[in-house]
Design a protein around this motif. Structure first.
Motif, PDB file in Angstrom:
ATOM      1  N   ASN A 118       0.825  -1.206   0.000  1.00  0.00           N
ATOM      2  CA  ASN A 118       0.000   0.000   0.000  1.00  0.00           C
ATOM      3  C   ASN A 118       0.860   1.258   0.000  1.00  0.00           C
ATOM      4  O   ASN A 118       0.395   2.325   0.399  1.00  0.00           O
ATOM      5  N   GLY A 119       2.102   1.109  -0.433  1.00  0.00           N
ATOM      6  CA  GLY A 119       3.024   2.231  -0.420  1.00  0.00           C
ATOM      7  C   GLY A 119       2.826   3.196  -1.570  1.00  0.00           C
ATOM      8  O   GLY A 119       1.969   2.996  -2.449  1.00  0.00           O
ATOM      9  N   ILE A 120       3.633   4.224  -1.576  1.00  0.00           N
ATOM     10  CA  ILE A 120       3.483   5.300  -2.561  1.00  0.00           C
ATOM     11  C   ILE A 120       3.680   4.786  -3.986  1.00  0.00           C
ATOM     12  O   ILE A 120       2.904   5.096  -4.890  1.00  0.00           O
ATOM     13  N   ILE A 121       4.729   3.969  -4.187  1.00  0.00           N
ATOM     14  CA  ILE A 121       5.025   3.508  -5.550  1.00  0.00           C
ATOM     15  C   ILE A 121       3.896   2.651  -6.100  1.00  0.00           C
ATOM     16  O   ILE A 121       3.449   2.838  -7.247  1.00  0.00           O
ATOM     17  N   ASN A 122       3.401   1.715  -5.318  1.00  0.00           N
ATOM     18  CA  ASN A 122       2.325   0.843  -5.799  1.00  0.00           C
ATOM     19  C   ASN A 122       1.033   1.616  -6.015  1.00  0.00           C
ATOM     20  O   ASN A 122       0.284   1.321  -6.959  1.00  0.00           O
ATOM     21  N   ILE A 124       0.832   4.707  -7.022  1.00  0.00           N
ATOM     22  CA  ILE A 124       1.003   5.437  -8.289  1.00  0.00           C
ATOM     23  C   ILE A 124       0.846   4.489  -9.474  1.00  0.00           C
ATOM     24  O   ILE A 124       0.178   4.808 -10.468  1.00  0.00           O
ATOM     25  N   LEU A 125       1.477   3.304  -9.382  1.00  0.00           N
ATOM     26  CA  LEU A 125       1.384   2.336 -10.474  1.00  0.00           C
ATOM     27  C   LEU A 125      -0.054   1.890 -10.708  1.00  0.00           C
ATOM     28  O   LEU A 125      -0.497   1.742 -11.854  1.00  0.00           O
ATOM     29  N   LEU A 126      -0.799   1.680  -9.636  1.00  0.00           N
ATOM     30  CA  LEU A 126      -2.195   1.270  -9.776  1.00  0.00           C
ATOM     31  C   LEU A 126      -3.049   2.410 -10.315  1.00  0.00           C
ATOM     32  O   LEU A 126      -3.960   2.187 -11.129  1.00  0.00           O
ATOM     33  N   ALA A 127      -2.766   3.629  -9.875  1.00  0.00           N
ATOM     34  CA  ALA A 127      -3.539   4.777 -10.345  1.00  0.00           C
ATOM     35  C   ALA A 127      -3.312   5.029 -11.834  1.00  0.00           C
ATOM     36  O   ALA A 127      -4.230   5.459 -12.550  1.00  0.00           O
ATOM     37  N   LEU A 128      -2.105   4.758 -12.307  1.00  0.00           N
ATOM     38  CA  LEU A 128      -1.782   4.952 -13.726  1.00  0.00           C
ATOM     39  C   LEU A 128      -2.100   3.729 -14.575  1.00  0.00           C
ATOM     40  O   LEU A 128      -1.824   3.723 -15.779  1.00  0.00           O
ATOM     41  N   PRO A 134      -0.712  -4.838  -6.724  1.00  0.00           N
ATOM     42  CA  PRO A 134       0.524  -4.297  -6.130  1.00  0.00           C
ATOM     43  C   PRO A 134       1.727  -5.182  -6.419  1.00  0.00           C
ATOM     44  O   PRO A 134       1.656  -6.404  -6.333  1.00  0.00           O
ATOM     45  N   MET A 135       2.827  -4.565  -6.797  1.00  0.00           N
ATOM     46  CA  MET A 135       4.066  -5.298  -7.066  1.00  0.00           C
ATOM     47  C   MET A 135       4.775  -5.601  -5.756  1.00  0.00           C
ATOM     48  O   MET A 135       4.689  -4.827  -4.794  1.00  0.00           O
ATOM     49  N   LYS A 136       5.472  -6.707  -5.728  1.00  0.00           N
ATOM     50  CA  LYS A 136       6.235  -7.096  -4.546  1.00  0.00           C
ATOM     51  C   LYS A 136       7.590  -6.395  -4.577  1.00  0.00           C
ATOM     52  O   LYS A 136       8.536  -6.871  -5.212  1.00  0.00           O
ATOM     53  N   LEU A 137       7.673  -5.253  -3.939  1.00  0.00           N
ATOM     54  CA  LEU A 137       8.907  -4.481  -3.868  1.00  0.00           C
ATOM     55  C   LEU A 137       9.575  -4.621  -2.509  1.00  0.00           C
ATOM     56  O   LEU A 137      10.808  -4.641  -2.418  1.00  0.00           O
ATOM     57  N   LEU A 138       8.735  -4.720  -1.481  1.00  0.00           N
ATOM     58  CA  LEU A 138       9.263  -4.852  -0.126  1.00  0.00           C
ATOM     59  C   LEU A 138       9.609  -6.312   0.165  1.00  0.00           C
ATOM     60  O   LEU A 138       9.044  -7.229  -0.441  1.00  0.00           O
ATOM     61  N   TYR A 139      10.571  -6.514   1.079  1.00  0.00           N
ATOM     62  CA  TYR A 139      11.059  -7.846   1.462  1.00  0.00           C
ATOM     63  C   TYR A 139      11.660  -8.568   0.251  1.00  0.00           C
ATOM     64  O   TYR A 139      11.377  -9.743  -0.010  1.00  0.00           O
ATOM     65  N   THR A 140      12.470  -7.834  -0.483  1.00  0.00           N
ATOM     66  CA  THR A 140      13.214  -8.383  -1.620  1.00  0.00           C
ATOM     67  C   THR A 140      14.656  -7.876  -1.545  1.00  0.00           C
ATOM     68  O   THR A 140      14.972  -6.959  -0.780  1.00  0.00           O
ATOM     69  N   ASP A 141      15.517  -8.478  -2.377  1.00  0.00           N
ATOM     70  CA  ASP A 141      16.898  -7.992  -2.467  1.00  0.00           C
ATOM     71  C   ASP A 141      16.934  -6.558  -2.974  1.00  0.00           C
ATOM     72  O   ASP A 141      17.779  -5.759  -2.559  1.00  0.00           O
ATOM     73  N   LEU A 142      16.005  -6.222  -3.880  1.00  0.00           N
ATOM     74  CA  LEU A 142      15.944  -4.863  -4.411  1.00  0.00           C
ATOM     75  C   LEU A 142      15.689  -3.846  -3.306  1.00  0.00           C
ATOM     76  O   LEU A 142      16.304  -2.770  -3.290  1.00  0.00           O
TER      77      LEU A 142
END
Length: 275
Positions: A118-122, A124-128, A134-142
């Motif tokens: 539910n973060g800012i990046i997701n 924005i991506l959902l709004a656009l 939601p993409m899995k960005l948290l709890y990753t090596d990235l």
């Protein structure tokens, strides 16, 4: 200065290092060589275990990528700051190190709010309509790499800026007057003369990322464990202090190898530049 006077000045610091660092470190690491069924069994078991090897390779990968990104972003930024007027240089340096004035836990929680489902990046991506879910960005090596770059990039900038600001502008102008382009003049003049700061900055970023605990724990979670979080797990959760100490010694050896490698690379580049 006589050698006896030099040793007298060094003695207090050496004694403090021996008592506060050397002896405790030896007392923790010494049992790892004899613990287990045979000598060095703790280290043999570590490298034989595929799970531990994955953690080791993940830690090295994150440290290498973070160091590369910090160099790629920090060197041009440092050059820009070093060529600004003195009245702006201080402000830009202060802006660069401003993130370091905030606790690393707070900075990691900020990235959780940015990278979470539910973060800012997701959002924005959902709004656009770029993503359906939601993409899995948290709890990753990235996520660990992003947090580490944000954490250690100021160290690279400050370290390299301190070296570059002592390089005379006439060196760059002389190279350009001889027909070199601006980028070529930078690579053949400024970069070699800045190698001491770049090497120190690279060592600080690599070792800092290699040994960091808070950022990998909060942004990587238990599914993306690194060596520092593994040490905590072995010592505090499992109670295997010998295993944790063995991992700690492996980290120390890796750090020494990296420092040696950076110095060897600097010597080779310096020799090539001299030719």
């Amino acid at each position: 200065m006589k050698k006896s006077s030099t040793w007298m000045m060094l003695a207090p610091g050496l004694i403090i290092l021996l008592l506060c660092l050397g002896l405790p470190l030896i007392s923790v690491l010494a049992p790892t060589f004899t613990a287990g069924q045979y000598p060095l069994s703790a280290y043999v078991e570590f490298f034989q275990d595929e799970y531990y090897r994955k953690i080791l390779f993940r830690t090295l990968k994150i440290a290498v990528i973070t160091t590369g990104i910090c160099m790629a972003g920090g060197i041009p930024t440092a050059y820009f700051i070093s060529r600004c007027d003195k009245k702006w240089r201080g402000l830009l340096l202060a802006a660069s190190i401003f993130p370091m004035m905030t606790n690393s836990v707070i900075r990691s929680f900020a990235w959780i709010n940015i990278l979470g489902s539910n973060g800012i990046i997701n959002r924005i991506l959902l709004a656009l309509n770029v993503a359906d879910k939601p993409m899995k960005l948290l709890y990753t090596d990235l996520a660990i790499i992003i947090g580490s770059v944000y954490l250690f990039l100021p160290l690279m900038i400050v370290t390299v800026t301190g070296v570059m600001e002592n390089i005379d502008d006439d060196m760059m102008e002389a190279a350009q007057s001889l027909g070199a382009g601006r980028f070529e003049a930078f690579m053949k003049v400024i970069f070699p003369m800045s190698l001491p700061g770049i090497i120190v900055g690279g060592i600080l970023v690599f070792t800092g990322t290699l040994t960091a605990y808070t950022t990998p724990q909060l942004l990587g979670g238990n599914s993306n464990m690194v060596l520092a979080t593994l040490i905590y797990q072995r010592a505090m959760s499992v109670g295997d202090w010998n295993g944790a100490s063995a991992v700690a010694l492996i980290m120390i050896v890796i750090t020494l190898i990296v420092i040696r490698g950076f110095n060897a690379l600097a010597a080779r580049l310096d020799k090539r530049g001299g030719k």
